[in-house]
Design a protein around this motif. Sequence first.
Motif, PDB file in Angstrom:
ATOM      1  N   GLU A 124      -3.096   9.921   4.785  1.00 50.83           N
ATOM      2  CA  GLU A 124      -2.854  10.282   6.179  1.00 50.83           C
ATOM      3  C   GLU A 124      -3.122   9.106   7.126  1.00 50.83           C
ATOM      4  OE1 GLU A 124      -7.066  11.872   5.227  1.00 50.83           O
ATOM      5  OE2 GLU A 124      -5.222  11.244   4.187  1.00 50.83           O
ATOM      6  N   TYR A 125      -3.917   8.159   6.690  1.00 56.50           N
ATOM      7  CA  TYR A 125      -4.194   6.961   7.481  1.00 56.50           C
ATOM      8  C   TYR A 125      -3.374   5.754   7.034  1.00 56.50           C
ATOM      9  CZ  TYR A 125      -8.354   9.225   9.475  1.00 56.50           C
ATOM     10  OH  TYR A 125      -9.215  10.063  10.146  1.00 56.50           O
ATOM     11  N   GLY A 126      -2.836   5.793   5.811  1.00 61.53           N
ATOM     12  CA  GLY A 126      -2.157   4.628   5.257  1.00 61.53           C
ATOM     13  C   GLY A 126      -3.138   3.545   4.849  1.00 61.53           C
ATOM     14  N   ILE A 127      -4.359   3.945   4.479  1.00 57.11           N
ATOM     15  CA  ILE A 127      -5.446   3.006   4.201  1.00 57.11           C
ATOM     16  C   ILE A 127      -6.055   3.317   2.841  1.00 57.11           C
ATOM     17  CG2 ILE A 127      -7.800   2.336   4.871  1.00 57.11           C
ATOM     18  CD1 ILE A 127      -6.926   2.805   7.788  1.00 57.11           C
ATOM     19  N   ARG A 128      -6.339   2.267   2.082  1.00 59.13           N
ATOM     20  CA  ARG A 128      -7.121   2.403   0.856  1.00 59.13           C
ATOM     21  C   ARG A 128      -8.451   1.675   1.064  1.00 59.13           C
ATOM     22  NH1 ARG A 128      -6.653   3.867  -4.500  1.00 59.13           N
ATOM     23  NH2 ARG A 128      -4.416   4.298  -4.330  1.00 59.13           N
ATOM     24  N   VAL A 129      -9.549   2.361   0.776  1.00 56.87           N
ATOM     25  CA  VAL A 129     -10.887   1.783   0.918  1.00 56.87           C
ATOM     26  C   VAL A 129     -11.377   1.331  -0.448  1.00 56.87           C
ATOM     27  CG1 VAL A 129     -13.270   2.190   1.623  1.00 56.87           C
ATOM     28  CG2 VAL A 129     -11.393   3.273   2.886  1.00 56.87           C
ATOM     29  N   PHE A 130     -11.722   0.039  -0.548  1.00 63.62           N
ATOM     30  CA  PHE A 130     -12.251  -0.544  -1.780  1.00 63.62           C
ATOM     31  C   PHE A 130     -13.737  -0.854  -1.600  1.00 63.62           C
ATOM     32  CE2 PHE A 130      -7.811  -1.349  -2.465  1.00 63.62           C
ATOM     33  CZ  PHE A 130      -7.650  -1.430  -3.845  1.00 63.62           C
ATOM     34  N   GLY A 131     -14.490  -0.716  -2.669  1.00 66.13           N
ATOM     35  CA  GLY A 131     -15.888  -1.134  -2.659  1.00 66.13           C
ATOM     36  C   GLY A 131     -16.219  -1.875  -3.931  1.00 66.13           C
ATOM     37  N   TYR A 132     -16.789  -3.072  -3.797  1.00 65.30           N
ATOM     38  CA  TYR A 132     -17.114  -3.908  -4.959  1.00 65.30           C
ATOM     39  C   TYR A 132     -18.613  -3.947  -5.223  1.00 65.30           C
ATOM     40  CZ  TYR A 132     -12.325  -5.607  -5.265  1.00 65.30           C
ATOM     41  OH  TYR A 132     -10.963  -5.680  -5.429  1.00 65.30           O
ATOM     42  N   ASP A 133     -18.949  -4.088  -6.496  1.00 70.23           N
ATOM     43  CA  ASP A 133     -20.340  -4.204  -6.908  1.00 70.23           C
ATOM     44  C   ASP A 133     -20.950  -5.483  -6.344  1.00 70.23           C
ATOM     45  OD1 ASP A 133     -22.720  -3.613  -8.146  1.00 70.23           O
ATOM     46  OD2 ASP A 133     -22.035  -4.012 -10.185  1.00 70.23           O
ATOM     47  N   ASP A 134     -22.273  -5.510  -6.277  1.00 74.23           N
ATOM     48  CA  ASP A 134     -22.976  -6.696  -5.806  1.00 74.23           C
ATOM     49  C   ASP A 134     -22.669  -7.887  -6.706  1.00 74.23           C
ATOM     50  OD1 ASP A 134     -25.199  -7.902  -4.084  1.00 74.23           O
ATOM     51  OD2 ASP A 134     -25.898  -8.303  -6.127  1.00 74.23           O
ATOM     52  N   VAL A 135     -22.470  -9.043  -6.096  1.00 74.11           N
ATOM     53  CA  VAL A 135     -22.102 -10.247  -6.841  1.00 74.11           C
ATOM     54  C   VAL A 135     -23.303 -10.849  -7.562  1.00 74.11           C
ATOM     55  CG1 VAL A 135     -21.279 -12.624  -6.603  1.00 74.11           C
ATOM     56  CG2 VAL A 135     -20.137 -10.772  -5.364  1.00 74.11           C
ATOM     57  N   LEU A 136     -24.469 -10.864  -6.918  1.00 72.58           N
ATOM     58  CA  LEU A 136     -25.618 -11.588  -7.454  1.00 72.58           C
ATOM     59  C   LEU A 136     -26.308 -10.857  -8.595  1.00 72.58           C
ATOM     60  CD1 LEU A 136     -27.252 -12.945  -4.177  1.00 72.58           C
ATOM     61  CD2 LEU A 136     -25.614 -14.081  -5.675  1.00 72.58           C
ATOM     62  N   VAL A 137     -26.388  -9.535  -8.513  1.00 70.70           N
ATOM     63  CA  VAL A 137     -27.146  -8.764  -9.495  1.00 70.70           C
ATOM     64  C   VAL A 137     -26.243  -7.842 -10.307  1.00 70.70           C
ATOM     65  CG1 VAL A 137     -29.179  -7.309  -9.859  1.00 70.70           C
ATOM     66  CG2 VAL A 137     -29.102  -8.851  -7.901  1.00 70.70           C
ATOM     67  N   GLY A 138     -25.198  -7.339  -9.696  1.00 73.45           N
ATOM     68  CA  GLY A 138     -24.246  -6.505 -10.407  1.00 73.45           C
ATOM     69  C   GLY A 138     -23.190  -7.350 -11.102  1.00 73.45           C
ATOM     70  N   TRP A 139     -22.081  -6.696 -11.458  1.00 69.82           N
ATOM     71  CA  TRP A 139     -21.000  -7.439 -12.127  1.00 69.82           C
ATOM     72  C   TRP A 139     -19.687  -6.714 -11.916  1.00 69.82           C
ATOM     73  CZ3 TRP A 139     -17.540  -6.707 -16.326  1.00 69.82           C
ATOM     74  CH2 TRP A 139     -16.872  -7.885 -16.734  1.00 69.82           C
ATOM     75  N   THR A 140     -18.657  -7.477 -11.535  1.00 65.63           N
ATOM     76  CA  THR A 140     -17.311  -6.955 -11.372  1.00 65.63           C
ATOM     77  C   THR A 140     -16.374  -7.705 -12.306  1.00 65.63           C
ATOM     78  OG1 THR A 140     -17.649  -6.349  -9.051  1.00 65.63           O
ATOM     79  CG2 THR A 140     -15.372  -6.700  -9.764  1.00 65.63           C
ATOM     80  N   PRO A 141     -15.614  -7.014 -13.153  1.00 60.99           N
ATOM     81  CA  PRO A 141     -14.602  -7.693 -13.967  1.00 60.99           C
ATOM     82  C   PRO A 141     -13.653  -8.483 -13.067  1.00 60.99           C
ATOM     83  CG  PRO A 141     -14.881  -5.425 -14.705  1.00 60.99           C
ATOM     84  CD  PRO A 141     -15.650  -5.566 -13.427  1.00 60.99           C
ATOM     85  N   PRO A 142     -13.437  -9.760 -13.330  1.00 53.60           N
ATOM     86  CA  PRO A 142     -12.646 -10.604 -12.426  1.00 53.60           C
ATOM     87  C   PRO A 142     -11.260 -10.053 -12.113  1.00 53.60           C
ATOM     88  CG  PRO A 142     -13.761 -11.948 -14.065  1.00 53.60           C
ATOM     89  CD  PRO A 142     -13.991 -10.528 -14.458  1.00 53.60           C
ATOM     90  N   GLU A 143     -10.658  -9.343 -13.068  1.00 51.88           N
ATOM     91  CA  GLU A 143      -9.307  -8.842 -12.826  1.00 51.88           C
ATOM     92  C   GLU A 143      -9.260  -7.790 -11.726  1.00 51.88           C
ATOM     93  OE1 GLU A 143     -10.931  -6.573 -16.476  1.00 51.88           O
ATOM     94  OE2 GLU A 143     -10.962  -8.638 -15.694  1.00 51.88           O
ATOM     95  N   LEU A 144     -10.407  -7.169 -11.421  1.00 50.70           N
ATOM     96  CA  LEU A 144     -10.424  -6.143 -10.378  1.00 50.70           C
ATOM     97  C   LEU A 144     -10.302  -6.730  -8.973  1.00 50.70           C
ATOM     98  CD1 LEU A 144     -13.055  -3.522 -11.622  1.00 50.70           C
ATOM     99  CD2 LEU A 144     -10.574  -3.575 -11.945  1.00 50.70           C
ATOM    100  N   TYR A 145     -10.469  -8.047  -8.848  1.00 47.20           N
ATOM    101  CA  TYR A 145     -10.274  -8.680  -7.550  1.00 47.20           C
ATOM    102  C   TYR A 145      -8.788  -8.859  -7.230  1.00 47.20           C
ATOM    103  CZ  TYR A 145     -15.276  -9.682  -7.442  1.00 47.20           C
ATOM    104  OH  TYR A 145     -16.651  -9.568  -7.422  1.00 47.20           O
ATOM    105  N   THR A 146      -7.919  -8.571  -8.203  1.00 49.99           N
ATOM    106  CA  THR A 146      -6.482  -8.525  -7.943  1.00 49.99           C
ATOM    107  C   THR A 146      -6.129  -7.094  -7.565  1.00 49.99           C
ATOM    108  OG1 THR A 146      -6.000 -10.323  -9.500  1.00 49.99           O
ATOM    109  CG2 THR A 146      -4.177  -8.875  -8.896  1.00 49.99           C
ATOM    110  N   ILE A 147      -5.743  -6.893  -6.333  1.00 51.35           N
ATOM    111  CA  ILE A 147      -5.520  -5.561  -5.780  1.00 51.35           C
ATOM    112  C   ILE A 147      -4.040  -5.216  -5.846  1.00 51.35           C
ATOM    113  CG2 ILE A 147      -5.641  -4.190  -3.670  1.00 51.35           C
ATOM    114  CD1 ILE A 147      -8.150  -5.726  -2.918  1.00 51.35           C
TER     115      ILE A 147
END
Length: 283
Positions: free
Chosen positions: A157-180
């Motif tokens: 209804e807003y035309g918006i997708r909200v993303f939230g990423y894990d903490d960089v220093l202590v958490g971990w995000t698979p690098p491929e997830l930074y490709t949206i």
Amino acid sequence: MLKIIRRTILLVLLLAAALLGVIGYSYFIEPNRLTVKTFTVTTEKEISPCTVVFFTDTHFGEYYDIAHAEEIVDTINGLDPDFVLFGGDLLDNYARDRQALDLEALRDSLSRIEARAGKFAVWGNHDYGGGAVRIYQEFMTSCGFTVLDDESQLFEEYGIRVFGYDDVLVGWTPPELYTIQSEAFNLILSHEPCIARQIESSSDNLLLAGHTHGGQVSLPLITARLLPPGSEGFRKGFYTQGEIGTETALQMYVSSGIGMTRYPFRLFNVPEIVQIQLRPAEG
């Protein structure tokens, strides 16, 4: 000779008084000067006009009392938000402060935050540290926040997708997830601003981050050298695509946050809540 001694003593006294004044201001006054920063972001994407409120780095604990939460909540609700986003670092040091923290009072306060579309949060490095990892997600969920851990939600209804990423220093995000892959307008939430140069997207994007506190105490030529890991040179304020140095259509706001860590001072970095007006570009 006597005149020189008197002038020297007077100068020393004046300098001492000025120093005490600065210390008093940074300890007693500036940390209590909660402000609202407002700006507008437009996009060629088809979105419904809406209001996003972003706050971060409350660091409740020894240096920033939970009693401040009521003012924060009242200020946020007064901005009539569609989305409320929290950028992490809720508590400063849970292990050190847990006996003194009134988490029930904090829960009552944060639960009062109202947002038409929803309330979202991400992990900060202090939300992992000091044993806070055991309580953070459950606590934020009980306050009505959805904690996004490398996740997103689409609001058609807003035309918006909200993303939230894990903490960089202590958490971990698979690098491929930074490709949206999303073609909606992407509203991205991250504790550290360093991911700005890792995001790849073919759509329009706004990244909201904190972590740096704007240096907390801002001194020329010094603060920029003392920014924490994860800042990657971004201190505070609004950054354009060109200033970020990315080929992705990405803008970013780095907030100076609200609370304090390491020392109980703020100087030239007033606590802030950020209000973003998202609007479609005029055709």
